[in-house]
Design an enzyme around this catalytic site. Structure first.
Site, mmCIF file in Angstrom:
data_model
loop_
_atom_site.group_PDB
_atom_site.id
_atom_site.type_symbol
_atom_site.label_atom_id
_atom_site.label_comp_id
_atom_site.label_asym_id
_atom_site.label_seq_id
_atom_site.Cartn_x
_atom_site.Cartn_y
_atom_site.Cartn_z
ATOM 1 C CG ASP A 1 -7.002 0.025 -0.223
ATOM 2 O OD1 ASP A 1 -6.869 1.001 0.750
ATOM 3 O OD2 ASP A 1 -5.951 -0.224 -0.968
ATOM 4 C CB THR B 1 -1.634 5.877 -1.964
ATOM 5 O OG1 THR B 1 -1.523 4.573 -1.716
ATOM 6 C CG2 THR B 1 -3.134 6.314 -0.889
ATOM 7 C CB THR B 2 0.766 3.128 -5.615
ATOM 8 O OG1 THR B 2 0.613 2.599 -4.450
ATOM 9 C CG2 THR B 2 2.320 2.886 -6.093
ATOM 10 C CG ASP C 1 -1.819 1.106 1.509
ATOM 11 O OD1 ASP C 1 -2.765 0.848 0.399
ATOM 12 O OD2 ASP C 1 -1.639 2.120 1.920
HETATM 13 P P1 ADP Z 1 -2.665 2.177 -6.009
HETATM 14 O O1 ADP Z 1 -2.250 2.687 -4.465
HETATM 15 O O2 ADP Z 1 -2.506 3.468 -6.803
HETATM 16 O O3 ADP Z 1 -4.102 1.945 -5.777
HETATM 17 P P2 ADP Z 1 -2.494 -0.518 -6.676
HETATM 18 O O4 ADP Z 1 -1.343 -1.020 -6.609
HETATM 19 O O5 ADP Z 1 -3.812 -0.732 -6.218
HETATM 20 O O6 ADP Z 1 -2.189 1.095 -6.453
HETATM 21 O O7 ADP Z 1 -2.745 -0.348 -8.408
HETATM 22 C C1 ADP Z 1 -3.839 0.250 -8.766
HETATM 23 C C2 ADP Z 1 -3.841 0.045 -10.424
HETATM 24 O O8 ADP Z 1 -3.985 -1.340 -10.719
HETATM 25 C C3 ADP Z 1 -5.090 0.640 -11.032
HETATM 26 O O9 ADP Z 1 -4.705 1.291 -12.104
HETATM 27 C C4 ADP Z 1 -5.946 -0.512 -11.379
HETATM 28 O O10 ADP Z 1 -6.866 -0.312 -12.562
HETATM 29 C C5 ADP Z 1 -4.723 -1.576 -11.629
HETATM 30 N N1 ADP Z 1 -5.455 -2.874 -11.503
HETATM 31 C C6 ADP Z 1 -6.087 -3.297 -10.530
HETATM 32 N N2 ADP Z 1 -6.293 -4.711 -11.092
HETATM 33 C C7 ADP Z 1 -5.906 -4.943 -12.204
HETATM 34 C C8 ADP Z 1 -5.947 -6.400 -12.978
HETATM 35 N N3 ADP Z 1 -6.380 -7.197 -12.767
HETATM 36 N N4 ADP Z 1 -5.108 -6.023 -14.330
HETATM 37 C C9 ADP Z 1 -4.516 -4.896 -14.436
HETATM 38 N N5 ADP Z 1 -4.478 -3.950 -13.815
HETATM 39 C C10 ADP Z 1 -5.349 -3.897 -12.564
HETATM 40 MG MG MG Z 2 -5.204 0.355 -5.038
#
Ligand code: ADP
Ligand code: MG
Length: 521
Positions: A387, A94-95, A61
């Site tokens: 989340d 957040t990322t 996270d």
């Molecule tokens: P953040 O802290 O920004 O939420 P995450 O590690 O949760 O970072 O990643 C979020 C990103 O991952 C988003 O752009 C989301 O659309 C993408 N994402 C989530 N699940 C999938 C998946 N199965 N395939 C591709 N991208 C995905």
């Molecule tokens: Mg996320």
């Protein structure tokens, strides 16, 4: 007033000016965003953070990582704040926000090297951010389609990639959506009526939704009932204790008979309390103050399950779940003040006792009871669940959902580039740079999914042009370019709005700084 303003800095003051200040700030901001980059997306890696005291946090996270890192540089600190704001405002992304800020800085650095004035960069970035917002508005999927299936997909998208133990994302997503639906009212989702409680000692697949609250209290006496069905509940802000509890302060005790009489009087009082509760058919009493031993004995005698020193928040939740009203004196208690629960039961988990107050389908507060084998698992599961709860809430209350997997970013960048052509002067360069910075998100997703980032970007753009929508969907060991809507990958629109806004704000603020004056300490 004619005189020149004069600043006299102490000899210890450190001062960095002009390009030195800019490049040091930009480098710091970039470094922070670099630190979380590899965690983006479902196949992002985890970080293990070890504090001075040796505490270990394992997480994926962004906000948690940056929060745990001891970041001192003021510009870097601003990127951390971006992640914090993102967490506070929408609870996800957040990322994304941190990575975008860093890339906006990197692109700004190139522009500065090409002698584009910081003010021009700031203007161009703000203009591009407005275009980006416009693009997100156009990407929001039909609100009528926001049914439970889609909400579960939103929840799953936010939770995949977080170490959620052995539990499958589908089951968790279902729990999350059920929880949100339960507290949804005319005024939207009462997000603060959903709590997540963690308890180690079972596989994470044992995670479940409790239609009510879980209180960390144990019964005041072991001989009280531990499980009551169809329970009448009193929530009391009453001290079950004689005021100034020291006996001889209240009575002038000169001989043993008098002492006994005094004790008898007290005991009688406690008995009366307990009898009053029994007369009202109270099965369970949640008392926010303490319960004296003899009072507890009287309550037990009447077969009442009682808890003492119940926290204020917990008392509030219990009233929400059961419909009880809090009462400040036993004499004032009436049957109208009592609440009801389908069941109240006390269960032991190792050394901990937990009281489950379940209100059934009518419960206005719910609890996700998160289980895991170790603290590390339950902690990360808790973050994932939060989340999920946040994104479903944001989808329902704050503007719907957009395609995930980088598809929205491709569309945003495309829209900005499209409009950039008609922007005059060097500002155009800044607007284009903003679009290029957005590309970092799909590129990083591709990278973390094991794809070649350049090929993926080219593929994404051409599929976007031909089919109107293309994202990266992670599959097994790798990923592929396809339609995220079909694959069920969605993010709340609010995550995108907020990330764009806070990343732009931080980056433009940092770019504008050309003088850093710091007191040496
Ligand atoms: P953040 O802290 O920004 O939420 P995450 O590690 O949760 O970072 O990643 C979020 C990103 O991952 C988003 O752009 C989301 O659309 C993408 N994402 C989530 N699940 C999938 C998946 N199965 N395939 C591709 N991208 C995905
Ligand atoms: Mg996320």
């Amino acid at each position: 007033m004619g005189g020149q303003p004069m600043f006299i800095l102490s000899e210890d003051t450190q001062r960095t000016r002009g390009q030195d200040a800019q490049s040091s700030n930009i480098a710091a901001g970039k470094a922070v965003s670099q630190a979380v980059r590899t965690t983006l997306g479902p196949r992002g890696m985890d970080k293990m953070l070890v504090s001075d005291a040796g505490d270990v946090v394992i997480t994926n996270d962004g906000a948690t990582i940056l929060g745990e890192m001891d970041i001192e540089h003021p510009a870097a600190q601003m990127i951390v704040e971006v992640a914090e704001t993102q967490e506070d405002e929408v609870g996800d992304g957040t990322t994304t926000a941190a990575v975008l800020s860093g890339q906006l800085l990197a692109k700004a650095e190139n522009l500065l090297d090409d002698d584009v004035h910081p003010t021009t960069i700031v203007e161009g970035y703000n203009e591009a951010a407005a275009l980006a917002n416009e693009a997100v508005e156009g990407l929001v999927l039909d609100v009528d389609d926001l049914d439970d299936d889609r909400l579960r997909a939103v929840a799953r998208t936010s939770m995949t990639g977080k170490g959620t133990g052995d539990v499958n994302a589908e089951a968790l997503a279902e729990t999350v959506v059920d929880a949100v639906r339960q507290v949804e009212g005319d005024d939207g989702v009462a997000r603060n009526e959903i709590s997540v409680r963690t308890q180690t000692g079972a596989a994470s697949s044992a995670t479940e939704l409790v239609e009510g609250v879980i209180s960390e209290e144990e019964p005041v006496r072991e001989d009280m009932p531990t499980s009551v069905e169809d329970a009448s509940i009193a929530v009391l802000d009453v001290e079950f204790d004689i005021r100034e509890s020291s006996v001889d302060a209240e009575y002038d005790v000169t001989n043993i008979d008098q002492l006994n009489a005094a004790l008898d009087a007290e005991e009688k009082q406690f008995k009366q309390y307990a009898e009053k509760l029994a007369d009202l058919d109270v099965d369970v009493a949640f008392v926010t103050e303490s319960i004296e031993d003899r009072a507890a004995a009287s309550l037990a005698e009447e077969g009442i399950l009682a808890f003492e020193s119940v926290g204020d928040d917990e008392a509030k939740s219990i009233t929400q779940v059961t419909g009880a009203s809090r009462v400040g004196a036993i004499d004032d208690l009436e049957s109208d003040d009592l609440g009801n629960a389908e069941s109240v039961s006390v269960e032991s988990y190792g050394d901990d006792d937990l009281a489950f107050v379940e209100g059934g389908a009518a419960a206005e507060s719910v609890t996700v009871f998160a289980r895991g084998s170790t603290d590390h698992v339950t902690d990360e599961l808790e973050r994932a669940l939060n989340d999920g709860l946040d994104v479903v809430t944001a989808a329902l209350d704050a503007g719907g959902v957009v395609p995930g997997g980088g598809a929205s970013e491709i569309a945003i960048a495309d829209h900005i580039r499209d409009r950039a052509a008609s922007i005059e002067g060097r500002r155009q360069l800044a607007v284009e740079a903003f679009a290029d910075a957005i590309d970092v998100l799909p590129r990083t997703l591709a990278e973390n999914t094991g794809m070649d980032p350049i090929d993926a970007l080219v593929d994404l753009r051409s599929r976007h042009d031909s089919e109107g929508r293309a994202g990266i969907i992670s599959e097994g060991q790798t990923g592929q370019v396809t339609d995220p809507v079909e694959a069920g990958v969605f993010d709340p629109a609010a995550v995108k709005y907020e990330a764009l806004e806070s990343a732009t704000e931080a980056a433009t603020m940092i770019v504008r700084i050309d003088d850093v004056i710091s007191a040496d300490n």
